[in-house]
Motif scaffolding. Sequence first.
Motif, mmCIF file in Angstrom:
data_model
loop_
_atom_site.group_PDB
_atom_site.id
_atom_site.type_symbol
_atom_site.label_atom_id
_atom_site.label_comp_id
_atom_site.label_asym_id
_atom_site.label_seq_id
_atom_site.Cartn_x
_atom_site.Cartn_y
_atom_site.Cartn_z
ATOM 1 N N ASP A 121 0.867 -1.134 0.168
ATOM 2 C CA ASP A 121 0.152 -0.031 0.025
ATOM 3 C C ASP A 121 0.701 1.182 0.203
ATOM 4 O O ASP A 121 1.734 1.479 0.855
ATOM 5 N N THR A 122 0.835 2.106 -1.136
ATOM 6 C CA THR A 122 1.318 3.242 -1.005
ATOM 7 C C THR A 122 0.422 4.473 -1.120
ATOM 8 O O THR A 122 -0.473 4.334 -1.602
ATOM 9 N N ILE A 123 0.662 5.592 -0.702
ATOM 10 C CA ILE A 123 0.006 6.714 -0.763
ATOM 11 C C ILE A 123 0.426 7.935 -1.290
ATOM 12 O O ILE A 123 1.709 8.182 -1.106
ATOM 13 N N LYS A 124 -0.014 8.654 -2.257
ATOM 14 C CA LYS A 124 0.596 9.906 -2.761
ATOM 15 C C LYS A 124 -0.610 11.082 -2.451
ATOM 16 O O LYS A 124 -1.674 10.872 -2.471
ATOM 17 N N VAL A 125 0.024 11.927 -1.745
ATOM 18 C CA VAL A 125 -0.783 13.190 -1.420
ATOM 19 C C VAL A 125 -0.866 13.918 -2.569
ATOM 20 O O VAL A 125 -0.082 14.495 -3.095
ATOM 21 N N LEU A 126 -2.168 14.303 -3.216
ATOM 22 C CA LEU A 126 -2.274 14.920 -4.248
ATOM 23 C C LEU A 126 -2.316 16.366 -4.187
ATOM 24 O O LEU A 126 -1.846 17.112 -4.886
ATOM 25 N N ARG A 127 -3.084 16.791 -2.954
ATOM 26 C CA ARG A 127 -3.108 18.283 -2.598
ATOM 27 C C ARG A 127 -3.180 18.416 -1.223
ATOM 28 O O ARG A 127 -3.969 17.462 -0.520
ATOM 29 N N ALA A 128 -2.357 19.294 -0.698
ATOM 30 C CA ALA A 128 -2.807 19.567 0.754
ATOM 31 C C ALA A 128 -2.669 21.161 0.790
ATOM 32 O O ALA A 128 -1.791 21.811 0.811
ATOM 33 N N ASN A 129 -3.713 21.782 0.731
ATOM 34 C CA ASN A 129 -4.048 23.435 0.447
ATOM 35 C C ASN A 129 -4.736 23.930 1.766
ATOM 36 O O ASN A 129 -5.375 23.220 2.521
ATOM 37 N N HIS A 130 -4.400 24.867 2.108
ATOM 38 C CA HIS A 130 -5.460 26.045 2.956
ATOM 39 C C HIS A 130 -5.810 27.085 2.125
ATOM 40 O O HIS A 130 -5.129 27.623 1.271
ATOM 41 N N TYR A 131 -6.837 27.776 2.673
ATOM 42 C CA TYR A 131 -7.442 28.797 1.891
ATOM 43 C C TYR A 131 -8.472 29.813 3.068
ATOM 44 O O TYR A 131 -8.820 28.823 3.894
ATOM 45 N N THR A 132 -8.242 30.972 2.716
ATOM 46 C CA THR A 132 -9.392 31.657 3.465
ATOM 47 C C THR A 132 -10.254 32.491 2.759
ATOM 48 O O THR A 132 -9.900 33.008 1.706
ATOM 49 N N ASN A 133 -11.639 32.365 2.984
ATOM 50 C CA ASN A 133 -12.731 33.041 2.419
ATOM 51 C C ASN A 133 -13.394 34.089 3.383
ATOM 52 O O ASN A 133 -13.088 33.977 4.500
ATOM 53 N N GLN A 134 -14.600 34.539 2.955
ATOM 54 C CA GLN A 134 -15.301 35.226 3.921
ATOM 55 C C GLN A 134 -15.654 34.545 5.053
ATOM 56 O O GLN A 134 -16.133 34.990 6.109
ATOM 57 N N SER A 135 -15.898 33.166 4.876
ATOM 58 C CA SER A 135 -16.218 32.215 6.016
ATOM 59 C C SER A 135 -15.323 31.956 7.085
ATOM 60 O O SER A 135 -15.734 31.630 8.104
ATOM 61 N N GLY A 136 -14.204 31.814 6.512
ATOM 62 C CA GLY A 136 -13.003 31.323 7.509
ATOM 63 C C GLY A 136 -12.102 30.679 6.813
ATOM 64 O O GLY A 136 -11.822 30.691 5.611
ATOM 65 N N THR A 137 -11.208 29.949 7.454
ATOM 66 C CA THR A 137 -9.748 29.316 7.036
ATOM 67 C C THR A 137 -10.081 27.773 6.856
ATOM 68 O O THR A 137 -10.828 27.273 8.001
ATOM 69 N N PHE A 138 -9.751 27.091 5.912
ATOM 70 C CA PHE A 138 -10.216 25.814 5.327
ATOM 71 C C PHE A 138 -8.855 25.002 5.094
ATOM 72 O O PHE A 138 -7.805 25.462 4.653
#
Length: 784
Positions: A121-138
């Motif tokens: 079993d191998t794992i590839k992380v495709l995306r690990a992002n954060h972003y902030t909009n008018q609702s908060g940070t995600f």
Amino acid sequence: MATALTALGISTFAPGFAGAERDKGDPIPEEESIAIVELEVPNRKALDKLAELGITLDHGIHQHGDGFEVEVVATPSQIALLKKNGIQVKDTLLTEGQFNQNVAERSEALQIQASAAAAEDTIKVLRANHYTNQSGTFLYVEAKSSAGTSASTALTAKWVEGGEEKTITMSRFVDYGEYMYHWFEVPVAAVPKSVTITSNQGGTAESAVTEWLGDRKAGNPKKHYVTNFVDHYMDPTELYERAEQLAKEFPDLVEIIDMPNKTNGYRRLAQATMGALTTNAVVVSSKAWGHEGGNDISVEFVNPGVASAPLTVKVDGKKITVELATNASGAAVSTARQVVDALNNQASSLVTATTYRGNAGTGVVTPVSAKLTDNLKAPDDISREPQTVKAIRIGKHRDGSKPGVLGYAQEHAREWVTPLVTIETAERLLRNYAHDGETKQLVNNLDIFLVPSVNPDGAHYSFYDFNMQRRNMTNHCGPNESDPAYRNAWGVDLNRNHSAGSAYHGFVGASISNCRSDTYAGPAINSEPEAKNLVWLADKNPNIKFAMNIHSHGGYFMWSPGAYDPNRVTLPRPTAGQEAFYWAASNEILTDIKEHRGTVIKPSRTGPIPDVLYSAAGNSADYLWYEKGIYAWNFEVGAQLWNKNLKRWESVGFQPPYEEGHEEAMEFANGLIGLIKVAYNQSKDKQPPSTKAVPGNGKYSGPVKVAFETSEAATIYYTIDGSKPTFESAHIRLAGTREPAEVLTIDKTATINWFAVDAAGNIEKNYNPLTNGKNFNSVTITIK
């Protein structure tokens, strides 16, 4: 019609058909395939007669006018006989070919799962992002596992947020059958530097968290809740392995309960029917189980080739040779009865023998040979030994201090969807625990018991040998009904083997005389280890307050009473307050079921069992309700689907194509968690009910009808003679079947004293009927 129905008993092969004696010398019939067909039955009398004959009724019973549409399991010859005698076949719902296609579909899924598990079993992380909009940070993460084609592969993400470690189970995304990736998106108070992804298959990967560039506006994201953990039908061996895997992965939240009563095992004696005619046939059965040496035995009937030879039996290891007696001309003259007696006298260490279904055995035996076989087709990795039935116990506190909820599945072997409901529920509770507040509340404050397969022997037989197997595999038929052609008709209906409302007490809906009936109640109450296990679990864990018996199919949602006697007098009805609680809780559970894909369990299929289906003597939910005081429901997963083109409802069956089976598992896992939520909410209920008599105190010129208004579902205990009300006093009942609470008719001056108790046990005004307290309610009705 009476003549036609009598003829239905002629067939000898399909389980559920009684089978009459054939004429002596008839050829032994060949075994036939089975199908589920929909019949037009003209009236209730004919329907009842079908049940008396032991014909296997599916749960699809629909009334129109005086007639019924019913679904039965039948062979081609039985279908032809039905047509010949005026019972019209309306439609064929499932053929053996369609069943084989479902099995092939499952095999393909298993191969995919096996190949994924075999690979590292191998794992590839495709995306690990954060972003902030008018609702908060995600925080948004996508990762792909090389074993992700299997729904049992779960990925967990961990990160440090403001000095605190956070954990979340990732959702699996599949598009048009192709695994894409796992993902999650959640609000965060502080942006983590990195995220680590681990797989329950052993893989791991780490990635830095970077900012998502662009002007994406996420709005208010939905709460992250992970589902879809099953991707094929699972036999009991797989189910128990999955349970053990969960216990290993979540040791703080899970333990496996090994039930004390082992099953008889997925095993049979090795057998052969030797002879072409009923009167010259000999049925030979091994003393040892097939897998323990019985399958190695061979038997041969030979003409010794000399005149006036005696009947002799020779045993050489596992080979038995019967030299038939001959006359002066050298012709064989031994009858079947004589050969049977010789085998039982001279080869008893290896085999037993009988004539064909107990006939006189007057026919002369002809030379023939056979190798005995147990006819079992499961692969070698399916154990033939007695099984330990397992329960998954989930909870932060598994010491009996928290209210218990029980969900148990597959009492009936052929109901393949039902175990998936328990496994999906277990996975959801465990994999959402770390990040979903509601799930954490449920697991922290309840003691949850899930039994994926009550009937592992029968289920293995259904998967690998006879898909319509309903019962367990224990053969309680005597020697005369134990030839291999009857092998699909042996066993006990575990949902008829319990003590409350049993057929042994005269209740309707089970057979105690026909060991081949699909509703055979067994040789005695609780004769079966599988039934004893459920009793043991309830006895051992008195904290269990709620239970769900998961069956299929038809889309029913039912509760006690579950049985009635020949005069249609049911077991005692719940009080009006208890019935109101059943309905109120059901509304919550059925709403959760509907949320998945809009499936509505019809009002006509919701309520006490006899009111919406039929009498089921000795069912397990009645045992839990009447003898243990547990609020017990019965799911029947697999609601009918509306065919827009034909403008009619269509049954989905016990083993629909997995695409449909998956949807049923998802929606009824919603429902099972809905029951768990009902249990949690009730555990928090410390508020006593309040009630009001309408009308109240006063003077009236004639008889008065007094009703009670309640703040919640509650049982009202009352007296009308001015005495103190206790738990032994009369209680308000239902006015009639599927009617609201009764009203009291007061025709002479009387004082009504009463108190109410809700489903959580709270007593109105904290009144204690066991003491000298007087804080009960009271009104006086004065009749002039």
